[in-house]
Design a protein around this motif. Structure first.
Motif, PDB file in Angstrom:
ATOM      1  N   ARG A  66      -2.438  71.167-135.168  1.00  0.00           N
ATOM      2  CA  ARG A  66      -1.951  71.778-136.406  1.00  0.00           C
ATOM      3  C   ARG A  66      -0.800  70.986-137.041  1.00  0.00           C
ATOM      4  N   LYS A  67      -0.447  69.856-136.415  1.00  0.00           N
ATOM      5  CA  LYS A  67       0.618  68.968-136.901  1.00  0.00           C
ATOM      6  C   LYS A  67       1.978  69.660-136.900  1.00  0.00           C
ATOM      7  N   ARG A  68       2.175  70.523-135.932  1.00  0.00           N
ATOM      8  CA  ARG A  68       3.477  71.162-135.782  1.00  0.00           C
ATOM      9  C   ARG A  68       4.394  70.354-134.879  1.00  0.00           C
ATOM     10  N   VAL A  69       3.800  69.527-134.006  1.00  0.00           N
ATOM     11  CA  VAL A  69       4.591  68.760-133.054  1.00  0.00           C
ATOM     12  C   VAL A  69       3.802  67.528-132.652  1.00  0.00           C
ATOM     13  N   LEU A  70       4.522  66.475-132.256  1.00  0.00           N
ATOM     14  CA  LEU A  70       3.898  65.250-131.758  1.00  0.00           C
ATOM     15  C   LEU A  70       4.727  64.735-130.595  1.00  0.00           C
ATOM     16  N   PHE A  71       4.060  64.120-129.628  1.00  0.00           N
ATOM     17  CA  PHE A  71       4.704  63.642-128.407  1.00  0.00           C
ATOM     18  C   PHE A  71       4.511  62.126-128.271  1.00  0.00           C
ATOM     19  N   PRO A  72       5.209  61.316-129.075  1.00  0.00           N
ATOM     20  CA  PRO A  72       5.016  59.857-129.001  1.00  0.00           C
ATOM     21  C   PRO A  72       5.410  59.307-127.628  1.00  0.00           C
ATOM     22  N   LEU A  73       4.771  58.222-127.245  1.00  0.00           N
ATOM     23  CA  LEU A  73       5.017  57.586-125.958  1.00  0.00           C
ATOM     24  C   LEU A  73       6.107  56.529-126.077  1.00  0.00           C
ATOM     25  N   SER A  74       6.864  56.363-125.021  1.00  0.00           N
ATOM     26  CA  SER A  74       7.831  55.270-124.959  1.00  0.00           C
ATOM     27  C   SER A  74       7.228  54.130-124.152  1.00  0.00           C
ATOM     28  N   VAL A  75       7.858  52.979-124.219  1.00  0.00           N
ATOM     29  CA  VAL A  75       7.380  51.849-123.416  1.00  0.00           C
ATOM     30  C   VAL A  75       7.439  52.188-121.932  1.00  0.00           C
ATOM     31  N   SER A  76       8.424  53.010-121.523  1.00  0.00           N
ATOM     32  CA  SER A  76       8.509  53.410-120.114  1.00  0.00           C
ATOM     33  C   SER A  76       7.329  54.293-119.725  1.00  0.00           C
ATOM     34  N   ASN A  77       6.944  55.234-120.592  1.00  0.00           N
ATOM     35  CA  ASN A  77       5.759  56.061-120.328  1.00  0.00           C
ATOM     36  C   ASN A  77       4.529  55.185-120.113  1.00  0.00           C
ATOM     37  N   ILE A  78       4.344  54.225-120.994  1.00  0.00           N
ATOM     38  CA  ILE A  78       3.159  53.365-120.937  1.00  0.00           C
ATOM     39  C   ILE A  78       3.134  52.563-119.640  1.00  0.00           C
ATOM     40  N   MET A  79       4.272  51.982-119.291  1.00  0.00           N
ATOM     41  CA  MET A  79       4.329  51.160-118.080  1.00  0.00           C
ATOM     42  C   MET A  79       4.142  52.007-116.830  1.00  0.00           C
ATOM     43  N   GLU A  80       4.748  53.196-116.812  1.00  0.00           N
ATOM     44  CA  GLU A  80       4.619  54.061-115.643  1.00  0.00           C
ATOM     45  C   GLU A  80       3.186  54.539-115.457  1.00  0.00           C
ATOM     46  N   THR A  81       2.493  54.816-116.544  1.00  0.00           N
ATOM     47  CA  THR A  81       1.087  55.221-116.431  1.00  0.00           C
ATOM     48  C   THR A  81       0.238  54.058-115.930  1.00  0.00           C
ATOM     49  N   ALA A  82       0.483  52.886-116.472  1.00  0.00           N
ATOM     50  CA  ALA A  82      -0.281  51.704-116.051  1.00  0.00           C
ATOM     51  C   ALA A  82      -0.067  51.388-114.570  1.00  0.00           C
ATOM     52  N   LYS A  83       1.077  51.783-114.020  1.00  0.00           N
ATOM     53  CA  LYS A  83       1.383  51.507-112.614  1.00  0.00           C
ATOM     54  C   LYS A  83       0.526  52.308-111.641  1.00  0.00           C
ATOM     55  N   ARG A  84      -0.051  53.391-112.086  1.00  0.00           N
ATOM     56  CA  ARG A  84      -0.777  54.277-111.174  1.00  0.00           C
ATOM     57  C   ARG A  84      -2.045  53.573-110.685  1.00  0.00           C
ATOM     58  N   ASN A  85      -2.107  53.335-109.393  1.00  0.00           N
ATOM     59  CA  ASN A  85      -3.221  52.554-108.834  1.00  0.00           C
ATOM     60  C   ASN A  85      -4.506  53.361-108.687  1.00  0.00           C
ATOM     61  N   ASP A  86      -4.375  54.671-108.522  1.00  0.00           N
ATOM     62  CA  ASP A  86      -5.571  55.494-108.408  1.00  0.00           C
ATOM     63  C   ASP A  86      -6.178  55.656-109.803  1.00  0.00           C
ATOM     64  N   PRO A  87      -7.420  55.179-110.012  1.00  0.00           N
ATOM     65  CA  PRO A  87      -7.996  55.205-111.369  1.00  0.00           C
ATOM     66  C   PRO A  87      -8.179  56.606-111.930  1.00  0.00           C
ATOM     67  N   ASP A  88      -8.533  57.577-111.098  1.00  0.00           N
ATOM     68  CA  ASP A  88      -8.698  58.943-111.593  1.00  0.00           C
ATOM     69  C   ASP A  88      -7.369  59.534-112.032  1.00  0.00           C
ATOM     70  N   SER A  89      -6.337  59.317-111.217  1.00  0.00           N
ATOM     71  CA  SER A  89      -5.006  59.818-111.562  1.00  0.00           C
ATOM     72  C   SER A  89      -4.510  59.162-112.846  1.00  0.00           C
ATOM     73  N   ARG A  90      -4.711  57.851-112.968  1.00  0.00           N
ATOM     74  CA  ARG A  90      -4.276  57.143-114.174  1.00  0.00           C
ATOM     75  C   ARG A  90      -5.026  57.663-115.395  1.00  0.00           C
ATOM     76  N   ARG A  91      -6.313  57.911-115.240  1.00  0.00           N
ATOM     77  CA  ARG A  91      -7.114  58.413-116.364  1.00  0.00           C
ATOM     78  C   ARG A  91      -6.645  59.797-116.794  1.00  0.00           C
ATOM     79  N   HIS A  92      -6.358  60.675-115.833  1.00  0.00           N
ATOM     80  CA  HIS A  92      -5.930  62.030-116.185  1.00  0.00           C
ATOM     81  C   HIS A  92      -4.601  62.008-116.960  1.00  0.00           C
ATOM     82  N   VAL A  93      -3.657  61.188-116.493  1.00  0.00           N
ATOM     83  CA  VAL A  93      -2.369  61.106-117.198  1.00  0.00           C
ATOM     84  C   VAL A  93      -2.574  60.489-118.578  1.00  0.00           C
ATOM     85  N   ALA A  94      -3.370  59.419-118.644  1.00  0.00           N
ATOM     86  CA  ALA A  94      -3.601  58.747-119.926  1.00  0.00           C
ATOM     87  C   ALA A  94      -4.313  59.663-120.917  1.00  0.00           C
ATOM     88  N   GLU A  95      -5.280  60.434-120.444  1.00  0.00           N
ATOM     89  CA  GLU A  95      -5.973  61.370-121.341  1.00  0.00           C
ATOM     90  C   GLU A  95      -5.009  62.415-121.881  1.00  0.00           C
TER      91      GLU A  95
END
Length: 316
Positions: free
Chosen positions: A40-69
């Protein structure tokens, strides 16, 4: 529309709901509320470079996919611009104000950009070389930014990912060593002393961009210095990214016990998010340091320790 920053642990809490591991309780109630509010465009949750790097660090592909989704759903693929991009705009405006010139008004939410790549300086539209700028725009025109982020996290080459994370880990470890060295030199010094020392170091490290910006505006560094020490101190406080970094670093370095890479990532997240967010939800220690520095009142941002503070906030 509100802008809300979540540190990585909060994203993981929400991902537990998205993945089906959490099916009841406050988080199970909150996640669909946030999804609907974003739509509804009431709120947005932009990612920081730290969020992106921390998600990329997750070695388990399913866990990484769930966080990324989860991140793709709530960020819509938007990210906080690179530190260099924000600094360039902030410093230009701050210098103009020192000389009594009203800066050109930036568009609302200029500090955010579609496409996670713009969290990194080489691909930030404010900083990119022409060929990279064309590449970023082509990608965004062909693929929705959220889908682009998810594709990167799910389908990237694993060997390249691990090498990139190894480089990141080494860089963070080296930064922690430098901070620990400074802590040792300034042992038993006050937070105010640490703040002034860190501010001086920040200017030394950013002297090139300061000189370039002053020259681009048609002034000389001597003209800036002639405004006096008070004007120079005010200049630092008028550059939000640097100001928050100095305040957070001074308090981080005064804490007892060894520092970790996560402490550094918290500091990076806060100088990214605090000046441009309506609300920041993060861990207790980092929130406490920000409140001690009164950054919430200075930048008009609500600081929360728990995602439950968002429950029912965007309903209706």
């Amino acid at each position: 529309m509100d802008i809300v920053f979540l540190d990585q642990n909060k994203w993981i809490e929400l991902a537990q709901v998205h993945s089906g591991r959490t099916t009841s309780g406050p988080m199970a109630e909150l996640f669909p509320q946030l999804v609907a509010a974003v739509q509804r465009k009431r709120v947005l949750f932009p990612l920081s470079v730290s969020n992106i790097m921390e998600t990329a660090k997750r070695n388990d592909p399913d866990s990484r996919r769930h966080v990324a989704e989860t991140q793709a759903i709530l960020s819509l693929g938007y990210a906080h611009r690179s530190r260099a991009g924000r600094m360039a705009v902030e410093l230009r405006a701050a210098i103009q104000r020192r000389f009594g010139v009203e800066p050109v008004a930036m568009p609302p939410n200029w500090a955010f950009a579609p496409g996670f790549m713009q969290a990194f300086e080489p691909m930030d539209e404010l900083m990119a070389m022409p060929e990279e700028l064309a590449r970023v725009r082509d990608l965004n025109s062909l693929t929705h930014p959220a889908a682009l982020y998810l594709d990167f996290m799910v389908n990237q080459d694993d060997i390249r990912r691990r090498k990139a994370i190894a480089t990141l880990t080494q860089g963070l470890a080296a930064l922690v060593v430098r901070i620990e060295s400074r802590r040792e030199r300034f042992a038993n010094k006050s937070i105010d002393f640490r703040r002034r020392a860190y501010a001086a170091q920040s200017w030394a490290e950013n002297l090139n961009i300061l000189n370039q910006t002053v020259a681009a505006l048609g002034y000389s560094f001597d003209q800036l210095r002639a405004l006096g020490d008070q004007a120079m101190r005010a200049l630092l406080e008028d550059v939000p990214t640097m100001n928050v970094e100095v305040e957070m670093a001074a308090r981080l370095e005064s804490k007892t016990g060894a520092l970790s890479a996560n402490d550094v990532l918290d500091m990076q997240s806060f100088y990214t998010a605090i000046p441009y967010s309506d609300r920041v939800v993060a861990e207790k220690a980092a929130i406490s340091r920000a409140k001690q520095a009164r950054l919430d009142s200075k930048y008009g941002v609500a600081l929360s320790r728990s995602l439950e503070d968002l429950l029912d906030l965007y309903v209706g």
